[in-house]
Write a protein that holds these residues in place. Structure first.
Motif, PDB file in Angstrom:
ATOM      1  N   ALA A 224      -3.734  -2.357 -10.913  1.00 33.86           N
ATOM      2  CA  ALA A 224      -2.371  -2.878 -10.804  1.00 33.86           C
ATOM      3  C   ALA A 224      -1.533  -2.335 -11.944  1.00 33.86           C
ATOM      4  O   ALA A 224      -1.980  -2.296 -13.095  1.00 33.86           O
ATOM      5  CB  ALA A 224      -2.376  -4.400 -10.846  1.00 33.86           C
ATOM      6  N   ILE A 225      -0.337  -1.895 -11.604  1.00 33.86           N
ATOM      7  CA  ILE A 225       0.636  -1.512 -12.624  1.00 33.86           C
ATOM      8  C   ILE A 225       1.778  -2.529 -12.662  1.00 33.86           C
ATOM      9  O   ILE A 225       2.349  -2.804 -13.706  1.00 33.86           O
ATOM     10  CB  ILE A 225       1.145  -0.071 -12.393  1.00 33.86           C
ATOM     11  N   VAL A 226       2.089  -3.103 -11.486  1.00 33.46           N
ATOM     12  CA  VAL A 226       3.021  -4.225 -11.362  1.00 33.46           C
ATOM     13  C   VAL A 226       2.381  -5.241 -10.430  1.00 33.46           C
ATOM     14  O   VAL A 226       1.896  -4.883  -9.353  1.00 33.46           O
ATOM     15  CB  VAL A 226       4.386  -3.785 -10.792  1.00 33.46           C
TER      16      VAL A 226
ATOM     17  N   ARG B 271      16.487 -14.770  -9.995  1.00 32.79           N
ATOM     18  CA  ARG B 271      15.218 -15.161  -9.380  1.00 32.79           C
ATOM     19  C   ARG B 271      14.236 -15.633 -10.443  1.00 32.79           C
ATOM     20  O   ARG B 271      14.361 -15.268 -11.613  1.00 32.79           O
ATOM     21  CB  ARG B 271      14.626 -13.997  -8.586  1.00 32.79           C
ATOM     22  N   LEU B 272      13.276 -16.428 -10.016  1.00 33.53           N
ATOM     23  CA  LEU B 272      12.175 -16.816 -10.894  1.00 33.53           C
ATOM     24  C   LEU B 272      11.031 -15.840 -10.655  1.00 33.53           C
ATOM     25  O   LEU B 272      10.689 -15.557  -9.506  1.00 33.53           O
ATOM     26  CB  LEU B 272      11.741 -18.249 -10.592  1.00 33.53           C
ATOM     27  N   ARG B 273      10.446 -15.345 -11.731  1.00 28.66           N
ATOM     28  CA  ARG B 273       9.336 -14.394 -11.613  1.00 28.66           C
ATOM     29  C   ARG B 273       8.083 -14.955 -12.266  1.00 28.66           C
ATOM     30  O   ARG B 273       8.112 -15.396 -13.420  1.00 28.66           O
ATOM     31  CB  ARG B 273       9.695 -13.051 -12.239  1.00 28.66           C
ATOM     32  N   ILE B 274       6.984 -14.922 -11.522  1.00 28.73           N
ATOM     33  CA  ILE B 274       5.663 -15.220 -12.062  1.00 28.73           C
ATOM     34  C   ILE B 274       5.012 -13.869 -12.336  1.00 28.73           C
ATOM     35  O   ILE B 274       4.634 -13.153 -11.401  1.00 28.73           O
ATOM     36  CB  ILE B 274       4.824 -16.043 -11.066  1.00 28.73           C
ATOM     37  N   GLU B 275       4.910 -13.507 -13.599  1.00 34.15           N
ATOM     38  CA  GLU B 275       4.380 -12.194 -13.964  1.00 34.15           C
ATOM     39  C   GLU B 275       2.881 -12.318 -14.230  1.00 34.15           C
ATOM     40  O   GLU B 275       2.463 -12.863 -15.251  1.00 34.15           O
ATOM     41  CB  GLU B 275       5.106 -11.654 -15.192  1.00 34.15           C
ATOM     42  N   ILE B 276       2.095 -11.829 -13.295  1.00 30.32           N
ATOM     43  CA  ILE B 276       0.642 -11.840 -13.454  1.00 30.32           C
ATOM     44  C   ILE B 276       0.215 -10.649 -14.306  1.00 30.32           C
ATOM     45  O   ILE B 276      -0.598 -10.777 -15.221  1.00 30.32           O
ATOM     46  CB  ILE B 276      -0.044 -11.823 -12.075  1.00 30.32           C
ATOM     47  N   TYR B 277       0.789  -9.490 -14.008  1.00 27.50           N
ATOM     48  CA  TYR B 277       0.638  -8.318 -14.872  1.00 27.50           C
ATOM     49  C   TYR B 277       1.773  -7.354 -14.567  1.00 27.50           C
ATOM     50  O   TYR B 277       2.124  -7.130 -13.400  1.00 27.50           O
ATOM     51  CB  TYR B 277      -0.700  -7.606 -14.661  1.00 27.50           C
ATOM     52  N   ASN B 278       2.332  -6.785 -15.629  1.00 31.52           N
ATOM     53  CA  ASN B 278       3.389  -5.795 -15.470  1.00 31.52           C
ATOM     54  C   ASN B 278       3.319  -4.844 -16.655  1.00 31.52           C
ATOM     55  O   ASN B 278       3.543  -5.256 -17.800  1.00 31.52           O
ATOM     56  CB  ASN B 278       4.762  -6.475 -15.410  1.00 31.52           C
ATOM     57  N   GLU B 279       2.973  -3.609 -16.381  1.00 31.09           N
ATOM     58  CA  GLU B 279       2.854  -2.618 -17.449  1.00 31.09           C
ATOM     59  C   GLU B 279       4.166  -2.424 -18.198  1.00 31.09           C
ATOM     60  O   GLU B 279       4.183  -1.951 -19.336  1.00 31.09           O
ATOM     61  CB  GLU B 279       2.377  -1.289 -16.862  1.00 31.09           C
ATOM     62  N   PHE B 280       5.263  -2.829 -17.555  1.00 29.54           N
ATOM     63  CA  PHE B 280       6.580  -2.652 -18.156  1.00 29.54           C
ATOM     64  C   PHE B 280       7.181  -3.985 -18.599  1.00 29.54           C
ATOM     65  O   PHE B 280       8.373  -4.065 -18.891  1.00 29.54           O
ATOM     66  CB  PHE B 280       7.511  -1.973 -17.144  1.00 29.54           C
ATOM     67  N   GLY B 281       6.350  -5.039 -18.628  1.00 24.07           N
ATOM     68  CA  GLY B 281       6.859  -6.366 -18.944  1.00 24.07           C
ATOM     69  C   GLY B 281       6.118  -7.028 -20.080  1.00 24.07           C
ATOM     70  O   GLY B 281       5.358  -6.393 -20.833  1.00 24.07           O
ATOM     71  N   ALA B 282       6.299  -8.343 -20.181  1.00 18.05           N
ATOM     72  CA  ALA B 282       5.760  -9.109 -21.299  1.00 18.05           C
ATOM     73  C   ALA B 282       4.240  -9.181 -21.290  1.00 18.05           C
ATOM     74  O   ALA B 282       3.616  -9.374 -22.342  1.00 18.05           O
ATOM     75  CB  ALA B 282       6.345 -10.520 -21.269  1.00 18.05           C
ATOM     76  N   THR B 283       3.616  -9.048 -20.115  1.00 21.15           N
ATOM     77  CA  THR B 283       2.160  -9.183 -20.021  1.00 21.15           C
ATOM     78  C   THR B 283       1.412  -7.894 -20.352  1.00 21.15           C
ATOM     79  O   THR B 283       0.181  -7.887 -20.378  1.00 21.15           O
ATOM     80  CB  THR B 283       1.763  -9.633 -18.602  1.00 21.15           C
ATOM     81  N   ALA B 284       2.124  -6.809 -20.602  1.00 19.76           N
ATOM     82  CA  ALA B 284       1.456  -5.527 -20.865  1.00 19.76           C
ATOM     83  C   ALA B 284       0.567  -5.594 -22.099  1.00 19.76           C
ATOM     84  O   ALA B 284      -0.535  -5.028 -22.120  1.00 19.76           O
ATOM     85  CB  ALA B 284       2.486  -4.418 -21.015  1.00 19.76           C
ATOM     86  N   SER B 285       1.021  -6.297 -23.137  1.00 17.75           N
ATOM     87  CA  SER B 285       0.270  -6.326 -24.395  1.00 17.75           C
ATOM     88  C   SER B 285      -0.803  -7.406 -24.421  1.00 17.75           C
ATOM     89  O   SER B 285      -1.719  -7.348 -25.242  1.00 17.75           O
ATOM     90  CB  SER B 285       1.236  -6.546 -25.562  1.00 17.75           C
TER      91      SER B 285
ATOM     92  N   LEU C 137       5.335 -11.307  -2.923  1.00 16.27           N
ATOM     93  CA  LEU C 137       4.625 -10.452  -3.871  1.00 16.27           C
ATOM     94  C   LEU C 137       5.413  -9.194  -4.192  1.00 16.27           C
ATOM     95  O   LEU C 137       6.079  -8.613  -3.322  1.00 16.27           O
ATOM     96  CB  LEU C 137       3.275 -10.038  -3.281  1.00 16.27           C
ATOM     97  N   GLU C 138       5.303  -8.774  -5.450  1.00 18.57           N
ATOM     98  CA  GLU C 138       5.779  -7.466  -5.899  1.00 18.57           C
ATOM     99  C   GLU C 138       4.573  -6.798  -6.554  1.00 18.57           C
ATOM    100  O   GLU C 138       4.142  -7.207  -7.631  1.00 18.57           O
ATOM    101  CB  GLU C 138       6.926  -7.607  -6.904  1.00 18.57           C
ATOM    102  N   TYR C 139       4.013  -5.810  -5.879  1.00 18.78           N
ATOM    103  CA  TYR C 139       2.746  -5.237  -6.358  1.00 18.78           C
ATOM    104  C   TYR C 139       2.713  -3.735  -6.121  1.00 18.78           C
ATOM    105  O   TYR C 139       3.179  -3.236  -5.088  1.00 18.78           O
ATOM    106  CB  TYR C 139       1.555  -5.867  -5.625  1.00 18.78           C
ATOM    107  N   SER C 140       2.108  -3.024  -7.085  1.00 18.66           N
ATOM    108  CA  SER C 140       1.731  -1.632  -6.865  1.00 18.66           C
ATOM    109  C   SER C 140       0.503  -1.310  -7.689  1.00 18.66           C
ATOM    110  O   SER C 140       0.336  -1.813  -8.807  1.00 18.66           O
ATOM    111  CB  SER C 140       2.857  -0.674  -7.247  1.00 18.66           C
ATOM    112  N   ASP C 141      -0.347  -0.462  -7.131  1.00 22.62           N
ATOM    113  CA  ASP C 141      -1.441   0.078  -7.934  1.00 22.62           C
ATOM    114  C   ASP C 141      -0.890   1.231  -8.783  1.00 22.62           C
ATOM    115  O   ASP C 141       0.268   1.638  -8.615  1.00 22.62           O
ATOM    116  CB  ASP C 141      -2.628   0.477  -7.054  1.00 22.62           C
ATOM    117  N   PRO C 142      -1.658   1.759  -9.725  1.00 25.17           N
ATOM    118  CA  PRO C 142      -1.130   2.787 -10.631  1.00 25.17           C
ATOM    119  C   PRO C 142      -0.681   4.075  -9.952  1.00 25.17           C
ATOM    120  O   PRO C 142       0.095   4.839 -10.538  1.00 25.17           O
ATOM    121  CB  PRO C 142      -2.314   3.047 -11.580  1.00 25.17           C
ATOM    122  N   SER C 143      -1.140   4.327  -8.731  1.00 22.48           N
ATOM    123  CA  SER C 143      -0.704   5.534  -8.019  1.00 22.48           C
ATOM    124  C   SER C 143       0.658   5.343  -7.363  1.00 22.48           C
ATOM    125  O   SER C 143       1.244   6.303  -6.868  1.00 22.48           O
ATOM    126  CB  SER C 143      -1.728   5.899  -6.940  1.00 22.48           C
ATOM    127  N   TRP C 144       1.130   4.121  -7.313  1.00 24.04           N
ATOM    128  CA  TRP C 144       2.341   3.715  -6.599  1.00 24.04           C
ATOM    129  C   TRP C 144       2.201   3.880  -5.087  1.00 24.04           C
ATOM    130  O   TRP C 144       3.165   3.699  -4.343  1.00 24.04           O
ATOM    131  CB  TRP C 144       3.585   4.475  -7.088  1.00 24.04           C
TER     132      TRP C 144
END
Length: 280
Positions: A98-100, A1-15, A55-62
Protein backbone atom coordinates in the motif's frame (compact mmCIF):
# COMPACT_ATOMS: atom_id res chain seq x y z
CA UNK A 1 -14.37 15.39 4.37
CA UNK A 2 -13.31 13.25 7.30
CA UNK A 3 -10.37 10.97 6.52
CA UNK A 4 -9.35 7.81 8.36
CA UNK A 5 -5.71 7.44 7.38
CA UNK A 6 -4.63 3.83 7.77
CA UNK A 7 -1.44 4.42 5.80
CA UNK A 8 -0.35 7.17 3.45
CA UNK A 9 3.20 7.51 2.20
CA UNK A 10 2.46 11.20 1.67
CA UNK A 11 0.64 11.77 4.96
CA UNK A 12 0.99 11.75 8.72
CA UNK A 13 1.21 7.94 8.98
CA UNK A 14 4.30 7.66 6.76
CA UNK A 15 6.72 8.04 9.68
CA UNK A 16 4.77 5.90 12.17
CA UNK A 17 2.50 3.50 10.27
CA UNK A 18 -0.16 1.66 12.31
CA UNK A 19 0.13 -1.28 9.87
CA UNK A 20 2.92 -2.84 7.87
CA UNK A 21 1.96 -1.67 4.36
CA UNK A 22 3.88 -4.55 2.77
CA UNK A 23 1.46 -6.99 4.44
CA UNK A 24 -1.47 -5.75 2.34
CA UNK A 25 -1.64 -8.35 -0.41
CA UNK A 26 -4.80 -9.52 -2.16
CA UNK A 27 -5.95 -10.88 -5.50
CA UNK A 28 -9.75 -10.52 -5.25
CA UNK A 29 -10.94 -8.04 -2.65
CA UNK A 30 -10.21 -6.07 0.49
CA UNK A 31 -12.81 -5.35 3.18
CA UNK A 32 -12.35 -2.75 5.92
CA UNK A 33 -14.54 -2.52 9.03
CA UNK A 34 -14.37 0.63 11.15
CA UNK A 35 -16.27 2.17 14.05
CA UNK A 36 -17.14 5.79 14.75
CA UNK A 37 -18.03 7.33 18.10
CA UNK A 38 -18.85 10.90 19.08
CA UNK A 39 -20.83 11.63 15.91
CA UNK A 40 -24.37 11.12 17.19
CA UNK A 41 -25.47 14.26 19.04
CA UNK A 42 -22.38 16.14 17.86
CA UNK A 43 -23.46 17.56 14.52
CA UNK A 44 -24.04 21.21 13.70
CA UNK A 45 -27.53 22.57 13.13
CA UNK A 46 -28.80 21.77 9.63
CA UNK A 47 -26.18 19.03 9.19
CA UNK A 48 -26.87 16.54 6.42
CA UNK A 49 -27.01 13.60 8.85
CA UNK A 50 -25.93 10.97 6.30
CA UNK A 51 -22.54 10.71 4.65
CA UNK A 52 -20.96 8.38 2.09
CA UNK A 53 -17.75 6.61 3.11
CA UNK A 54 -15.41 4.91 0.66
CA UNK A 55 -11.93 3.47 0.27
CA UNK A 56 -9.01 5.37 -1.23
CA UNK A 57 -6.31 2.80 -1.95
CA UNK A 58 -3.39 2.10 -4.24
CA UNK A 59 -0.53 -0.34 -4.18
CA UNK A 60 2.97 1.07 -4.87
CA UNK A 61 2.66 0.37 -8.61
CA UNK A 62 -0.48 2.55 -8.75
CA UNK A 63 -1.96 -0.30 -10.81
CA UNK A 64 -4.01 -2.02 -8.12
CA UNK A 65 -6.24 0.73 -6.81
CA UNK A 66 -9.68 1.99 -5.94
CA UNK A 67 -10.50 5.68 -5.63
CA UNK A 68 -14.01 6.12 -4.28
CA UNK A 69 -15.94 8.97 -5.85
CA UNK A 70 -17.98 9.02 -2.63
CA UNK A 71 -21.29 8.44 -4.32
CA UNK A 72 -23.25 5.55 -2.85
CA UNK A 73 -22.03 2.65 -4.99
CA UNK A 74 -21.78 -0.99 -4.06
CA UNK A 75 -18.34 -0.51 -2.46
CA UNK A 76 -19.33 2.35 -0.17
CA UNK A 77 -21.03 2.75 3.22
CA UNK A 78 -23.73 5.15 4.37
CA UNK A 79 -22.63 6.73 7.66
CA UNK A 80 -25.52 8.01 9.77
CA UNK A 81 -23.95 8.39 13.21
CA UNK A 82 -22.08 6.32 15.77
CA UNK A 83 -21.70 2.70 14.74
CA UNK A 84 -19.72 0.10 12.83
CA UNK A 85 -19.43 0.36 9.05
CA UNK A 86 -17.96 -1.72 6.22
CA UNK A 87 -16.36 -0.53 2.98
CA UNK A 88 -14.65 -2.69 0.40
CA UNK A 89 -13.09 -2.94 -3.05
CA UNK A 90 -12.30 -5.53 -5.72
CA UNK A 91 -9.33 -5.96 -8.04
CA UNK A 92 -8.81 -7.95 -11.22
CA UNK A 93 -5.13 -8.69 -10.54
CA UNK A 94 -2.80 -9.05 -7.58
CA UNK A 95 -2.30 -6.00 -5.36
CA UNK A 96 0.90 -5.94 -3.30
CA UNK A 97 1.45 -3.45 -0.52
CA UNK A 98 0.00 0.00 0.00
CA UNK A 99 1.16 3.49 -0.82
CA UNK A 100 -2.20 5.13 0.00
CA UNK A 101 -4.78 3.42 2.21
CA UNK A 102 -7.53 5.59 3.66
CA UNK A 103 -11.27 5.74 4.25
CA UNK A 104 -12.84 9.07 3.31
CA UNK A 105 -16.27 10.21 4.51
CA UNK A 106 -17.72 12.94 2.32
CA UNK A 107 -19.04 16.06 4.04
CA UNK A 108 -18.84 14.77 7.60
CA UNK A 109 -15.85 16.86 8.65
CA UNK A 110 -17.66 20.13 7.96
CA UNK A 111 -20.72 19.05 9.97
CA UNK A 112 -19.00 18.02 13.24
CA UNK A 113 -19.56 20.47 16.07
CA UNK A 114 -16.77 19.33 18.43
CA UNK A 115 -13.90 17.33 16.94
CA UNK A 116 -12.51 16.46 20.38
CA UNK A 117 -15.45 14.10 20.93
CA UNK A 118 -14.89 12.03 17.78
CA UNK A 119 -13.30 8.59 17.99
CA UNK A 120 -12.32 6.19 15.20
CA UNK A 121 -11.25 2.56 15.32
CA UNK A 122 -10.33 0.27 12.44
CA UNK A 123 -11.74 -3.07 13.56
CA UNK A 124 -10.60 -5.38 10.78
CA UNK A 125 -8.87 -5.49 7.41
CA UNK A 126 -9.82 -8.64 5.51
CA UNK A 127 -7.90 -9.67 2.42
CA UNK A 128 -9.54 -11.94 -0.18
CA UNK A 129 -12.54 -12.28 2.11
CA UNK A 130 -15.48 -14.61 1.58
CA UNK A 131 -18.21 -12.08 0.83
CA UNK A 132 -20.95 -14.31 -0.64
CA UNK A 133 -24.02 -15.76 1.04
CA UNK A 134 -25.51 -19.10 0.01
CA UNK A 135 -29.04 -18.92 -1.43
CA UNK A 136 -31.68 -21.65 -1.51
CA UNK A 137 -32.68 -21.37 -5.17
CA UNK A 138 -35.40 -23.99 -4.74
CA UNK A 139 -37.60 -21.56 -2.79
CA UNK A 140 -37.00 -18.52 -5.03
CA UNK A 141 -40.10 -17.54 -7.02
CA UNK A 142 -41.59 -14.81 -9.19
CA UNK A 143 -45.07 -13.53 -8.45
CA UNK A 144 -47.32 -10.56 -7.83
CA UNK A 145 -46.34 -8.19 -5.01
CA UNK A 146 -48.88 -8.48 -2.18
CA UNK A 147 -51.62 -9.43 -4.64
CA UNK A 148 -51.85 -5.85 -5.90
CA UNK A 149 -52.22 -6.91 -9.54
CA UNK A 150 -49.61 -4.39 -10.66
CA UNK A 151 -46.07 -5.06 -9.45
CA UNK A 152 -43.82 -8.06 -9.92
CA UNK A 153 -41.91 -9.55 -7.00
CA UNK A 154 -38.95 -11.89 -6.81
CA UNK A 155 -39.30 -13.70 -3.52
CA UNK A 156 -35.99 -14.90 -2.15
CA UNK A 157 -37.55 -15.53 1.25
CA UNK A 158 -40.77 -14.42 2.92
CA UNK A 159 -41.86 -15.86 6.23
CA UNK A 160 -45.48 -15.13 5.30
CA UNK A 161 -45.47 -16.75 1.87
CA UNK A 162 -44.65 -20.01 0.12
CA UNK A 163 -40.91 -19.83 0.78
CA UNK A 164 -41.52 -19.39 4.50
CA UNK A 165 -43.80 -22.42 4.51
CA UNK A 166 -41.28 -24.50 2.56
CA UNK A 167 -38.22 -23.55 4.62
CA UNK A 168 -39.14 -21.76 7.88
CA UNK A 169 -36.34 -19.52 9.14
CA UNK A 170 -34.17 -20.52 6.19
CA UNK A 171 -31.51 -17.87 6.75
CA UNK A 172 -31.78 -17.14 10.46
CA UNK A 173 -28.70 -19.11 11.47
CA UNK A 174 -26.65 -18.92 8.28
CA UNK A 175 -26.73 -15.26 7.20
CA UNK A 176 -24.99 -12.63 9.33
CA UNK A 177 -23.45 -9.43 8.00
CA UNK A 178 -22.78 -5.75 8.56
CA UNK A 179 -23.83 -3.08 6.10
CA UNK A 180 -24.07 -3.74 2.38
CA UNK A 181 -26.28 -6.37 0.75
CA UNK A 182 -26.14 -6.80 -3.04
CA UNK A 183 -28.21 -9.28 -5.04
CA UNK A 184 -27.20 -10.26 -8.58
CA UNK A 185 -30.04 -11.96 -10.49
CA UNK A 186 -31.06 -13.05 -13.97
CA UNK A 187 -34.54 -12.76 -15.48
CA UNK A 188 -35.83 -14.76 -18.43
CA UNK A 189 -39.24 -14.84 -20.07
CA UNK A 190 -39.93 -11.11 -20.32
CA UNK A 191 -38.92 -10.49 -23.92
CA UNK A 192 -41.76 -11.38 -26.27
CA UNK A 193 -44.08 -11.64 -23.27
CA UNK A 194 -45.22 -8.05 -22.79
CA UNK A 195 -48.66 -6.71 -23.64
CA UNK A 196 -49.08 -4.20 -26.45
CA UNK A 197 -48.22 -0.73 -25.24
CA UNK A 198 -46.08 -1.95 -22.33
CA UNK A 199 -43.45 0.55 -21.21
CA UNK A 200 -40.58 -1.96 -21.28
CA UNK A 201 -38.83 -0.18 -18.38
CA UNK A 202 -39.42 -1.26 -14.80
CA UNK A 203 -37.97 0.34 -11.68
CA UNK A 204 -36.56 -2.39 -9.45
CA UNK A 205 -35.53 -2.28 -5.78
CA UNK A 206 -34.49 -4.56 -2.97
CA UNK A 207 -36.68 -5.09 0.11
CA UNK A 208 -35.28 -6.73 3.22
CA UNK A 209 -35.83 -7.11 6.96
CA UNK A 210 -33.66 -9.22 9.21
CA UNK A 211 -35.30 -11.76 11.51
CA UNK A 212 -35.97 -9.09 14.18
CA UNK A 213 -37.31 -6.58 11.56
CA UNK A 214 -34.40 -4.24 12.31
CA UNK A 215 -32.35 -3.41 10.27
CA UNK A 216 -34.72 -3.22 7.33
CA UNK A 217 -35.05 -1.50 3.96
CA UNK A 218 -38.24 -0.97 1.96
CA UNK A 219 -36.95 0.95 -1.05
CA UNK A 220 -36.97 4.64 -1.80
CA UNK A 221 -33.24 5.41 -1.66
CA UNK A 222 -31.53 7.37 -4.42
CA UNK A 223 -29.05 4.53 -4.92
CA UNK A 224 -29.01 0.76 -5.34
CA UNK A 225 -31.94 0.29 -7.71
CA UNK A 226 -32.01 -1.00 -11.27
CA UNK A 227 -34.16 -0.56 -14.36
CA UNK A 228 -35.28 -3.88 -15.83
CA UNK A 229 -35.68 -3.59 -19.59
CA UNK A 230 -36.09 -7.24 -20.53
CA UNK A 231 -34.30 -10.55 -20.14
CA UNK A 232 -30.87 -10.13 -18.60
CA UNK A 233 -28.77 -9.90 -15.47
CA UNK A 234 -29.23 -7.07 -12.97
CA UNK A 235 -28.01 -5.97 -9.56
CA UNK A 236 -29.80 -4.26 -6.68
CA UNK A 237 -28.31 -3.30 -3.33
CA UNK A 238 -28.78 -1.38 -0.14
CA UNK A 239 -26.71 -0.39 2.87
CA UNK A 240 -28.22 -1.41 6.21
CA UNK A 241 -27.29 0.32 9.47
CA UNK A 242 -25.64 -2.08 11.90
CA UNK A 243 -25.60 -5.87 11.90
CA UNK A 244 -28.22 -8.01 10.16
CA UNK A 245 -28.99 -11.63 10.98
CA UNK A 246 -31.29 -13.89 8.98
CA UNK A 247 -34.37 -12.68 7.14
CA UNK A 248 -38.08 -12.39 7.71
CA UNK A 249 -38.79 -10.71 4.35
CA UNK A 250 -36.30 -10.66 1.46
CA UNK A 251 -37.63 -9.71 -1.96
CA UNK A 252 -36.95 -7.72 -5.11
CA UNK A 253 -39.77 -5.45 -6.32
CA UNK A 254 -40.32 -4.84 -10.04
CA UNK A 255 -42.80 -2.01 -10.20
CA UNK A 256 -45.55 -2.17 -12.87
CA UNK A 257 -44.12 -5.30 -14.49
CA UNK A 258 -46.78 -7.80 -13.44
CA UNK A 259 -49.69 -5.93 -14.98
CA UNK A 260 -47.83 -5.56 -18.29
CA UNK A 261 -46.91 -9.22 -18.70
CA UNK A 262 -48.97 -11.29 -21.11
CA UNK A 263 -48.19 -14.53 -19.25
CA UNK A 264 -46.41 -14.14 -15.88
CA UNK A 265 -45.92 -17.92 -15.64
CA UNK A 266 -43.25 -17.69 -18.35
CA UNK A 267 -40.92 -15.57 -16.19
CA UNK A 268 -38.01 -17.40 -14.58
CA UNK A 269 -35.58 -16.03 -12.01
CA UNK A 270 -32.10 -17.13 -10.99
CA UNK A 271 -30.30 -15.60 -8.02
CA UNK A 272 -26.69 -15.66 -9.21
CA UNK A 273 -25.06 -14.39 -6.04
CA UNK A 274 -25.66 -12.43 -2.87
CA UNK A 275 -22.74 -10.30 -1.73
CA UNK A 276 -22.37 -9.04 1.84
CA UNK A 277 -18.84 -7.69 2.35
CA UNK A 278 -19.46 -7.40 6.08
CA UNK A 279 -20.17 -11.12 6.41
CA UNK A 280 -19.34 -12.60 9.81
Amino acid sequence: RLRIEIYNEFGATASNPPIDPSSIKFAKNMVVSFSLTGITGNLKNNAAGSYVAGLEYSDPSWGGNYWSNLSMGKYEAMVTGDGTYTVWMEVSSQANGAIVFCVDIAGLGADIADWSKVGVEVNAIKLDADVEQAVNQSIVSFGNKDGNGVDGRIEIYNEYSSSGAAAPGAYNSSMKFNGMMLVDFTLQGIEGNLKDGASGNYRTELSYADQSWDPSYWGGASYGGATVTGDGTYQVYTYLKGNSEGAVVWTIELYNLWVQLADPSKVNVTINKVITPGKY
